[in-house]
Design a protein around this motif. Structure first.
Motif, mmCIF file in Angstrom:
data_model
loop_
_atom_site.group_PDB
_atom_site.id
_atom_site.type_symbol
_atom_site.label_atom_id
_atom_site.label_comp_id
_atom_site.label_asym_id
_atom_site.label_seq_id
_atom_site.Cartn_x
_atom_site.Cartn_y
_atom_site.Cartn_z
ATOM 1 N N GLY A 98 9.887 7.158 -4.644
ATOM 2 C CA GLY A 98 10.787 8.092 -4.423
ATOM 3 C C GLY A 98 11.885 8.052 -3.361
ATOM 4 N N GLN A 99 11.155 6.669 -1.917
ATOM 5 C CA GLN A 99 12.205 5.957 -1.515
ATOM 6 C C GLN A 99 13.022 5.067 -2.209
ATOM 7 O OE1 GLN A 99 10.357 5.940 2.080
ATOM 8 N NE2 GLN A 99 10.284 7.560 3.126
ATOM 9 N N ARG A 100 12.696 4.238 -3.135
ATOM 10 C CA ARG A 100 13.050 2.956 -3.824
ATOM 11 C C ARG A 100 14.432 3.305 -4.906
ATOM 12 N NH1 ARG A 100 8.136 -0.274 -4.682
ATOM 13 N NH2 ARG A 100 9.416 -1.047 -5.953
ATOM 14 N N GLY A 101 15.077 5.086 -4.683
ATOM 15 C CA GLY A 101 15.362 4.547 -6.289
ATOM 16 C C GLY A 101 14.167 5.145 -7.129
ATOM 17 N N GLY A 102 13.821 5.630 -7.259
ATOM 18 C CA GLY A 102 12.707 6.100 -8.522
ATOM 19 C C GLY A 102 13.059 7.622 -9.149
ATOM 20 N N PHE A 103 11.834 8.372 -9.476
ATOM 21 C CA PHE A 103 12.023 9.562 -10.598
ATOM 22 C C PHE A 103 12.583 11.328 -8.902
ATOM 23 C CE2 PHE A 103 10.838 8.387 -14.529
ATOM 24 C CZ PHE A 103 9.993 7.206 -14.654
ATOM 25 N N LYS A 120 5.647 6.105 -22.335
ATOM 26 C CA LYS A 120 6.570 7.539 -22.605
ATOM 27 C C LYS A 120 7.920 7.586 -21.701
ATOM 28 C CE LYS A 120 3.712 11.085 -24.457
ATOM 29 N NZ LYS A 120 3.007 12.346 -24.915
ATOM 30 N N LEU A 121 7.931 6.944 -20.036
ATOM 31 C CA LEU A 121 8.577 7.161 -19.549
ATOM 32 C C LEU A 121 9.359 5.935 -19.305
ATOM 33 C CD1 LEU A 121 6.479 8.562 -16.404
ATOM 34 C CD2 LEU A 121 8.567 9.582 -17.425
ATOM 35 N N ALA A 122 8.398 5.008 -19.415
ATOM 36 C CA ALA A 122 9.197 2.992 -19.724
ATOM 37 C C ALA A 122 9.987 3.553 -20.913
ATOM 38 C CB ALA A 122 8.233 2.255 -20.108
ATOM 39 N N LYS A 123 9.936 4.264 -22.002
ATOM 40 C CA LYS A 123 10.583 4.068 -23.265
ATOM 41 C C LYS A 123 12.033 5.336 -22.571
ATOM 42 C CE LYS A 123 11.158 5.381 -28.312
ATOM 43 N NZ LYS A 123 9.474 5.446 -29.000
ATOM 44 N N LYS A 124 11.688 5.784 -22.101
ATOM 45 C CA LYS A 124 12.734 7.166 -21.721
ATOM 46 C C LYS A 124 13.665 6.361 -21.114
ATOM 47 C CE LYS A 124 13.444 11.393 -18.851
ATOM 48 N NZ LYS A 124 12.865 12.254 -18.740
ATOM 49 N N HIS A 125 13.630 5.430 -19.351
ATOM 50 C CA HIS A 125 14.202 4.766 -19.268
ATOM 51 C C HIS A 125 14.746 3.251 -19.342
ATOM 52 C CE1 HIS A 125 13.774 8.272 -16.294
ATOM 53 N NE2 HIS A 125 12.507 8.433 -16.790
ATOM 54 N N HIS A 126 14.256 3.281 -20.313
ATOM 55 C CA HIS A 126 14.491 1.062 -20.853
ATOM 56 C C HIS A 126 16.276 0.882 -20.846
ATOM 57 C CE1 HIS A 126 14.550 -2.261 -23.026
ATOM 58 N NE2 HIS A 126 12.608 -2.240 -22.601
ATOM 59 N N GLU A 150 16.554 0.893 -12.119
ATOM 60 C CA GLU A 150 15.811 1.557 -11.295
ATOM 61 C C GLU A 150 14.562 2.171 -11.558
ATOM 62 O OE1 GLU A 150 15.910 -0.192 -8.397
ATOM 63 O OE2 GLU A 150 18.047 -0.900 -9.359
ATOM 64 N N SER A 151 14.529 3.112 -12.376
ATOM 65 C CA SER A 151 13.725 4.181 -12.560
ATOM 66 C C SER A 151 12.426 3.474 -13.839
ATOM 67 C CB SER A 151 13.884 5.476 -13.054
ATOM 68 O OG SER A 151 14.537 6.224 -12.418
ATOM 69 N N PHE A 152 13.354 2.170 -14.787
ATOM 70 C CA PHE A 152 12.925 1.590 -15.487
ATOM 71 C C PHE A 152 11.971 0.211 -14.851
ATOM 72 C CE2 PHE A 152 12.505 -2.380 -17.909
ATOM 73 C CZ PHE A 152 11.833 -1.653 -19.165
ATOM 74 N N LYS A 153 12.297 -0.273 -13.255
ATOM 75 C CA LYS A 153 11.403 -1.082 -12.860
ATOM 76 C C LYS A 153 10.702 0.177 -11.858
ATOM 77 C CE LYS A 153 15.477 -3.651 -12.293
ATOM 78 N NZ LYS A 153 16.868 -4.500 -11.082
ATOM 79 N N ALA A 154 10.734 1.181 -11.707
ATOM 80 C CA ALA A 154 9.281 1.797 -10.721
ATOM 81 C C ALA A 154 8.656 2.044 -11.193
ATOM 82 C CB ALA A 154 10.388 3.557 -10.055
ATOM 83 N N VAL A 155 9.146 2.336 -12.838
ATOM 84 C CA VAL A 155 7.382 2.744 -13.695
ATOM 85 C C VAL A 155 7.194 1.417 -13.903
ATOM 86 C CG1 VAL A 155 6.731 3.613 -15.741
ATOM 87 C CG2 VAL A 155 8.440 4.407 -14.566
ATOM 88 N N GLY A 156 7.110 0.965 -14.497
ATOM 89 C CA GLY A 156 6.856 -0.388 -14.081
ATOM 90 C C GLY A 156 5.958 -1.089 -13.104
ATOM 91 N N ALA A 157 6.439 -1.499 -12.189
ATOM 92 C CA ALA A 157 5.884 -1.216 -10.683
ATOM 93 C C ALA A 157 4.251 -0.394 -10.819
ATOM 94 C CB ALA A 157 6.818 -1.432 -9.508
ATOM 95 N N ALA A 158 4.826 0.998 -10.377
ATOM 96 C CA ALA A 158 3.422 2.172 -11.170
ATOM 97 C C ALA A 158 2.641 1.644 -11.208
ATOM 98 C CB ALA A 158 4.219 3.169 -10.432
#
Length: 295
Positions: A107-112, A16-22, A34-42
């Motif tokens: 959070g310190q990498r420009g994420g959510f 859901k989150l990856a789709k939202k921030h694609h 940046e959020s899309f990248k953070a979601v993938g890494a997490a």
């Protein structure tokens, strides 16, 4: 007892989150990228049982690097704590919860950002809309029915293509804490037409004509996407001959000139009489004649 989310719950929330921030759905939005990248890494970390366990014990950080949490704390569980101090447990895990976990991890990498931190844009809504071929060529207005029965008028620009996505800004969910509303993302499907086909910005069709017009030429009425027009058929036209009508294809749009309409002629015999049949009996299509009327 560790009340962490199951792999299935994390996987569903991640999608859901990856789709939202694609990035494809948020063109030019660096924060979403940046959020899309953070979601993938997490997700890569949390879906790996060994890494997840080590992160849970505080042995590695969100990048997978060796570290130690003060007091030997449980890093993953700590980030998953809710506002009331309780942990998110199985069966109560949601997209928001995963956003909180990812926000703590990245959070310190420009994420959510967590919602209580300020206004946020509302969720985008996705819809599917089938439009007629003529509306796709000429432009027009179609209507989308929203959940709950409300309707939304959608302006269809000329030249729209199958699979293209229209973005209607501010037509999605309401924003959070005074933030702007989300957008409506409408995926377009174009219904086939019994008369016309599209070739880039050009339109093609077939048109039956009678034998007399094919042989002698003449004026005929031709249907076009923008309405009927008169066209002259040159003498000695045959089945398969293609005539061009300039500017009668896809309407001009986006700096592109209007396309053309290409009409393929199909000669049809139609109803005949005895005189025509007698003529054909005496007619020599190769032009040779012995003078007695016999072919």
């Amino acid at each position: 007892m560790a009340r962490t989310a199951s792999q299935d719950e994390i996987r569903k929330a991640y999608r859901k989150l990856a789709k939202k921030h694609h990035p494809d759905l948020n063109p030019g939005d660096k924060a979403a990228e940046e959020s899309f990248k953070a979601v993938g890494a997490a997700h890569a970390l949390l879906s790996d049982e060994e890494k997840r366990a080590r992160f849970d014990r505080g042995e590695i950080d969100a990048d997978g690097q060796e570290r130690g949490f003060p007091g030997g704390g449980g890093g993953y569980r700590r980030h998953a704590e809710g506002a009331q101090g309780h942990f998110y447990g199985g069966g109560q895990f949601s997209e928001d919860d995963l956003g909180d976990i990812f926000g703590g991890m990245f959070g310190q990498r420009g994420g959510f950002r967590r919602r209580p931190q300020g206004p946020m844009k509302g969720e985008d809504r996705q819809y599917a809309l089938t439009v007629s071929f003529l509306d796709s060529v000429n432009g027009g207005t179609s209507r989308v029915t929203l959940p709950g029965g409300a309707t939304l008028n959608v302006k269809i620009p000329p030249g729209i293509e199958d699979g293209q996505v229209l973005r209607l800004r501010g037509k999605g969910d309401e924003g959070y804490q005074g933030g702007p509303a989300g957008d409506a993302l409408i995926t377009i499907s174009i219904a086939p037409d019994p008369v016309y086909t599209r070739d880039g910005n050009d339109v093609r069709s077939s048109l039956p004509i009678d034998v007399k017009t094919a042989v002698l030429g003449g004026s005929i009425t031709v249907p076009t996407p923008a309405g009927p027009v008169k066209m002259n058929v040159p003498p000695h036209s045959d089945t398969g001959s293609v005539l061009r009508l300039r500017g009668r294809g896809v309407k001009a749009h986006g700096g592109q000139e209007a396309g053309n309409l290409y009409v393929k002629l199909q000669v049809t015999i139609g109803k005949t009489d005895k005189a025509f049949e007698d003529f054909l009996k005496s007619w020599n299509p190769e032009g040779s004649n012995n003078g007695d009327g016999a072919s």
